[in-house]
Motif scaffolding. Structure first.
Motif, PDB file in Angstrom:
ATOM      1  N   ASP A   7       7.020  -8.878 -16.318  1.00 39.98           N
ATOM      2  CA  ASP A   7       6.289 -10.054 -15.818  1.00 39.98           C
ATOM      3  C   ASP A   7       4.802  -9.785 -15.636  1.00 39.98           C
ATOM      4  OD1 ASP A   7       8.664 -11.409 -15.751  1.00 39.98           O
ATOM      5  OD2 ASP A   7       8.987 -11.153 -13.597  1.00 39.98           O
ATOM      6  N   HIS A   8       4.469  -8.666 -14.971  1.00 39.82           N
ATOM      7  CA  HIS A   8       3.095  -8.458 -14.505  1.00 39.82           C
ATOM      8  C   HIS A   8       2.247  -7.559 -15.393  1.00 39.82           C
ATOM      9  CE1 HIS A   8       4.016 -10.553 -10.777  1.00 39.82           C
ATOM     10  NE2 HIS A   8       5.133  -9.848 -10.691  1.00 39.82           N
ATOM     11  N   PHE A  27       0.839  -1.199   0.000  1.00 38.22           N
ATOM     12  CA  PHE A  27       0.000   0.000   0.000  1.00 38.22           C
ATOM     13  C   PHE A  27       0.877   1.253   0.000  1.00 38.22           C
ATOM     14  CE2 PHE A  27      -2.376   3.389   2.059  1.00 38.22           C
ATOM     15  CZ  PHE A  27      -3.585   3.350   1.385  1.00 38.22           C
ATOM     16  N   LEU A  28       1.904   1.228   0.826  1.00 35.79           N
ATOM     17  CA  LEU A  28       2.829   2.364   0.922  1.00 35.79           C
ATOM     18  C   LEU A  28       3.527   2.629  -0.407  1.00 35.79           C
ATOM     19  CD1 LEU A  28       5.348   2.865   3.828  1.00 35.79           C
ATOM     20  CD2 LEU A  28       6.204   2.664   1.502  1.00 35.79           C
ATOM     21  N   MET A  29       3.894   1.567  -1.117  1.00 38.16           N
ATOM     22  CA  MET A  29       4.621   1.725  -2.377  1.00 38.16           C
ATOM     23  C   MET A  29       3.829   2.509  -3.410  1.00 38.16           C
ATOM     24  SD  MET A  29       7.688   0.505  -2.290  1.00 38.16           S
ATOM     25  CE  MET A  29       8.737  -0.658  -1.415  1.00 38.16           C
ATOM     26  N   GLN A  30       2.491   2.395  -3.365  1.00 37.01           N
ATOM     27  CA  GLN A  30       1.672   3.157  -4.301  1.00 37.01           C
ATOM     28  C   GLN A  30       1.940   4.651  -4.162  1.00 37.01           C
ATOM     29  OE1 GLN A  30      -2.578   1.213  -4.623  1.00 37.01           O
ATOM     30  NE2 GLN A  30      -2.010   1.391  -2.490  1.00 37.01           N
ATOM     31  N   TYR A  31       2.111   5.075  -2.914  1.00 39.27           N
ATOM     32  CA  TYR A  31       2.328   6.498  -2.641  1.00 39.27           C
ATOM     33  C   TYR A  31       3.777   6.894  -2.868  1.00 39.27           C
ATOM     34  CZ  TYR A  31      -2.389   6.947  -0.974  1.00 39.27           C
ATOM     35  OH  TYR A  31      -3.767   7.001  -0.917  1.00 39.27           O
ATOM     36  N   GLY A  88      -9.531   6.451  -4.621  1.00 43.65           N
ATOM     37  CA  GLY A  88      -9.551   5.277  -3.771  1.00 43.65           C
ATOM     38  C   GLY A  88      -9.318   3.977  -4.503  1.00 43.65           C
ATOM     39  N   GLU A  89      -8.780   4.055  -5.720  1.00 37.97           N
ATOM     40  CA  GLU A  89      -8.518   2.852  -6.509  1.00 37.97           C
ATOM     41  C   GLU A  89      -7.128   2.301  -6.190  1.00 37.97           C
ATOM     42  OE1 GLU A  89      -9.033   3.689 -10.638  1.00 37.97           O
ATOM     43  OE2 GLU A  89     -10.915   4.792 -10.326  1.00 37.97           O
ATOM     44  N   ALA A  90      -7.011   0.997  -6.187  1.00 39.37           N
ATOM     45  CA  ALA A  90      -5.717   0.367  -5.938  1.00 39.37           C
ATOM     46  C   ALA A  90      -4.820   0.529  -7.162  1.00 39.37           C
ATOM     47  CB  ALA A  90      -5.908  -1.106  -5.619  1.00 39.37           C
ATOM     48  N   VAL A  91      -3.554   0.793  -6.902  1.00 37.17           N
ATOM     49  CA  VAL A  91      -2.561   0.908  -7.969  1.00 37.17           C
ATOM     50  C   VAL A  91      -1.640  -0.300  -7.863  1.00 37.17           C
ATOM     51  CG1 VAL A  91      -0.727   2.294  -8.971  1.00 37.17           C
ATOM     52  CG2 VAL A  91      -2.680   3.413  -7.860  1.00 37.17           C
ATOM     53  N   GLY A  92      -1.646  -1.121  -8.867  1.00 41.16           N
ATOM     54  CA  GLY A  92      -0.885  -2.361  -8.825  1.00 41.16           C
ATOM     55  C   GLY A  92       0.512  -2.226  -9.384  1.00 41.16           C
ATOM     56  N   PRO A  93       0.962  -3.225 -10.115  1.00 42.55           N
ATOM     57  CA  PRO A  93       2.341  -3.229 -10.619  1.00 42.55           C
ATOM     58  C   PRO A  93       2.646  -2.088 -11.578  1.00 42.55           C
ATOM     59  CG  PRO A  93       1.052  -5.018 -11.590  1.00 42.55           C
ATOM     60  CD  PRO A  93       0.250  -4.469 -10.463  1.00 42.55           C
ATOM     61  N   ASP A 149       5.766   4.352 -13.046  1.00 40.57           N
ATOM     62  CA  ASP A 149       5.998   5.664 -12.435  1.00 40.57           C
ATOM     63  C   ASP A 149       7.402   5.754 -11.861  1.00 40.57           C
ATOM     64  OD1 ASP A 149       3.315   6.592 -12.883  1.00 40.57           O
ATOM     65  OD2 ASP A 149       2.685   5.362 -11.194  1.00 40.57           O
ATOM     66  N   LYS A 150       7.784   4.717 -11.116  1.00 40.97           N
ATOM     67  CA  LYS A 150       9.095   4.718 -10.470  1.00 40.97           C
ATOM     68  C   LYS A 150      10.211   4.787 -11.506  1.00 40.97           C
ATOM     69  CE  LYS A 150      12.301   4.034  -7.269  1.00 40.97           C
ATOM     70  NZ  LYS A 150      13.493   4.129  -8.123  1.00 40.97           N
ATOM     71  N   LEU A 151      10.093   4.015 -12.565  1.00 35.09           N
ATOM     72  CA  LEU A 151      11.134   3.962 -13.587  1.00 35.09           C
ATOM     73  C   LEU A 151      11.254   5.297 -14.319  1.00 35.09           C
ATOM     74  CD1 LEU A 151      13.173   2.100 -14.998  1.00 35.09           C
ATOM     75  CD2 LEU A 151      11.358   1.474 -16.594  1.00 35.09           C
ATOM     76  N   LEU A 152      10.139   5.836 -14.777  1.00 29.72           N
ATOM     77  CA  LEU A 152      10.167   7.101 -15.519  1.00 29.72           C
ATOM     78  C   LEU A 152      10.644   8.254 -14.645  1.00 29.72           C
ATOM     79  CD1 LEU A 152       6.854   6.885 -17.602  1.00 29.72           C
ATOM     80  CD2 LEU A 152       9.190   6.463 -18.388  1.00 29.72           C
ATOM     81  N   CYS A 153      10.179   8.301 -13.400  1.00 32.37           N
ATOM     82  CA  CYS A 153      10.538   9.393 -12.490  1.00 32.37           C
ATOM     83  C   CYS A 153      12.025   9.371 -12.172  1.00 32.37           C
ATOM     84  CB  CYS A 153       9.718   9.305 -11.211  1.00 32.37           C
ATOM     85  SG  CYS A 153      10.161  10.523  -9.960  1.00 32.37           S
TER      86      CYS A 153
END
Length: 400
Positions: A388-389, A249-253, A314-319, A324-328
């Motif tokens: 993979d995902h 959950f934390l990773m989404q943020y 309030g939507e879940a953000v999955g893989p 986002d992490k890669l581009l940022c």
């Protein structure tokens, strides 16, 4: 920072009208008496920079602006992640640095709110007003991106836990008041199913923090040692054995809100660089490279904005958060490389006074950006998750 003036109204108007929030906050920043000092602030150490940013947080809190986007239980005035994203956008547009405490606030506060509301109500109001901030105790000397291999252990003992082990590369750890620590409560073989999350005070007996000097000389990270540190049971975030759910959950943020704020920061740095390039009439090659980097940054920002909207709904953000992490992270490195290459002669000089602090800060930003594609999950790991995902590509064949 001076006393509050021209504060945002404490009303529900901005909660329902984000456009009005944006417009009025923009006008507030234009009239802010300390804006010029804030815009040009530079310090020779990470500790001094954080102390300054804490006064910025306090001012924005006293004037109510930073309270929007957070629930009342933590001293907020309501609203969603959209309000926080707008605040970061407007700070960047005004060429005002985002307070460093906002990075870790965006990562740990939402998870605490969801999984430990009693802790959120007690401690997050002070986080929001800048009087304290936390560190994220995840990485260990032998466990980087593979969090399931963590070995720092928490043993249940009476009404609480006893923690032993070590964490490393803790951002803002040298000045943090508390740490969100991922610990092992199950067997080593239980991997991610045997992890739990604890909120631990840095002044707890048996806890030792040792700041780490980076190549820049700044102590922005720290290693933390736990020697029979007793933690009350009510400091558990989530459930025993439920630390992986908290982490996901934390990773989404971390990859959504943190990433979005970071991209607004680098856009501000590009704005400063653009003025530098105009003043010095740099050549065509540098201007073309600037354009390519700018496109990369706004592309990453547009992608991160999609994640912010999902979080706000309030939507879940999955893989897909790995995108986002890669581009940022790649955009952050590209911007700092561009700044160094364009302003190399200027950045390499030995200066004095205010200019020395400014140049030292710019150099420290470049050094810190070297870790952008490593911290929080390496670029290689993110590409693996995407393959993979999301793309469903065949598994990599490993040599026997």
């Amino acid at each position: 920072m001076s006393a509050p003036s021209d504060p945002a109204p404490n009303s529900s108007d901005y909660v329902s009208d984000v456009a009005a929030f944006r417009q009025d906050f923009r006008q507030y920043l234009r009239r802010l008496d300390c804006a010029d000092a804030w815009r040009s602030a530079a310090f020779p150490s990470a500790e001094e920079g954080l102390a300054h940013d804490a006064t910025v947080m306090a001012r924005l809190h006293a004037d109510n602006w930073i309270r929007y986007g957070w629930p009342e239980v933590v001293g907020g005035l309501g609203g969603t992640e959209i309000h926080r994203a707008v605040l970061y956008e407007e700070l960047g547009q005004a060429m005002l640095p985002i307070p460093a405490q906002a990075w870790t606030l965006e990562v740990m506060a939402p998870a605490t709110l969801k999984f430990a509301p009693h802790l959120a109500g007690e401690y997050l109001p002070n986080y929001l007003n800048g009087s304290e901030w936390w560190g994220q105790g995840f990485s260990e000397p032998d466990s980087g991106s593979d969090l399931a291999s963590l070995r720092t252990r928490a043993t249940e003992d009476g009404d609480g836990f006893v923690v032993n082990g070590q964490k490393i590369w803790t951002s803002q750890g040298g000045t943090a008041k508390r740490l969100c620590v991922l610990v092992r409560t199950g067997t080593p073989e239980s991997r991610h199913r045997g992890l739990s999350m604890l909120l631990i005070d840095t002044d707890a007996p048996g806890l030792t923090v040792r700041p780490i000097a980076l190549a820049s000389g700044r102590r922005e990270l720290a290693e933390v040692f736990f020697d029979d540190v007793r933690v009350p049971a009510n400091r558990l975030v989530g459930e025993v054995g439920g630390g992986w759910a908290v982490t996901m959950f934390l990773m989404q943020y971390e990859r959504g809100m943190y990433g979005y704020a970071a991209l607004n920061k680098v856009l501000m740095e590009l704005g400063r660089l653009r003025q530098y390039m105009v003043d010095r009439a740099v050549g065509q090659a540098a201007r073309e490279r600037f354009a390519r980097v700018y496109v990369d940054v706004i592309t990453a920002q547009a992608r991160a904005a999609t994640t912010v909207r999902k979080l706000a709904a309030g939507e879940a953000v999955g893989p897909e958060s790995s995108i986002d992490k890669l581009l940022c992270s790649e955009a952050e490195r590209a911007v700092n490389d561009l700044i160094l290459d364009v302003a190399r002669d200027h950045m390499m000089v030995n200066a004095a006074g205010a200019e020395a602090a400014e140049l030292d800060t710019a150099r420290a930003e470049w050094w810190y950006s070297r870790a952008a594609t490593i911290m929080g999950g390496t670029a290689e790991v993110q590409r693996g998750i995407i393959a993979d995902h999301i793309l469903g590509l065949p598994k990599e064949r490993r040599a026997s």
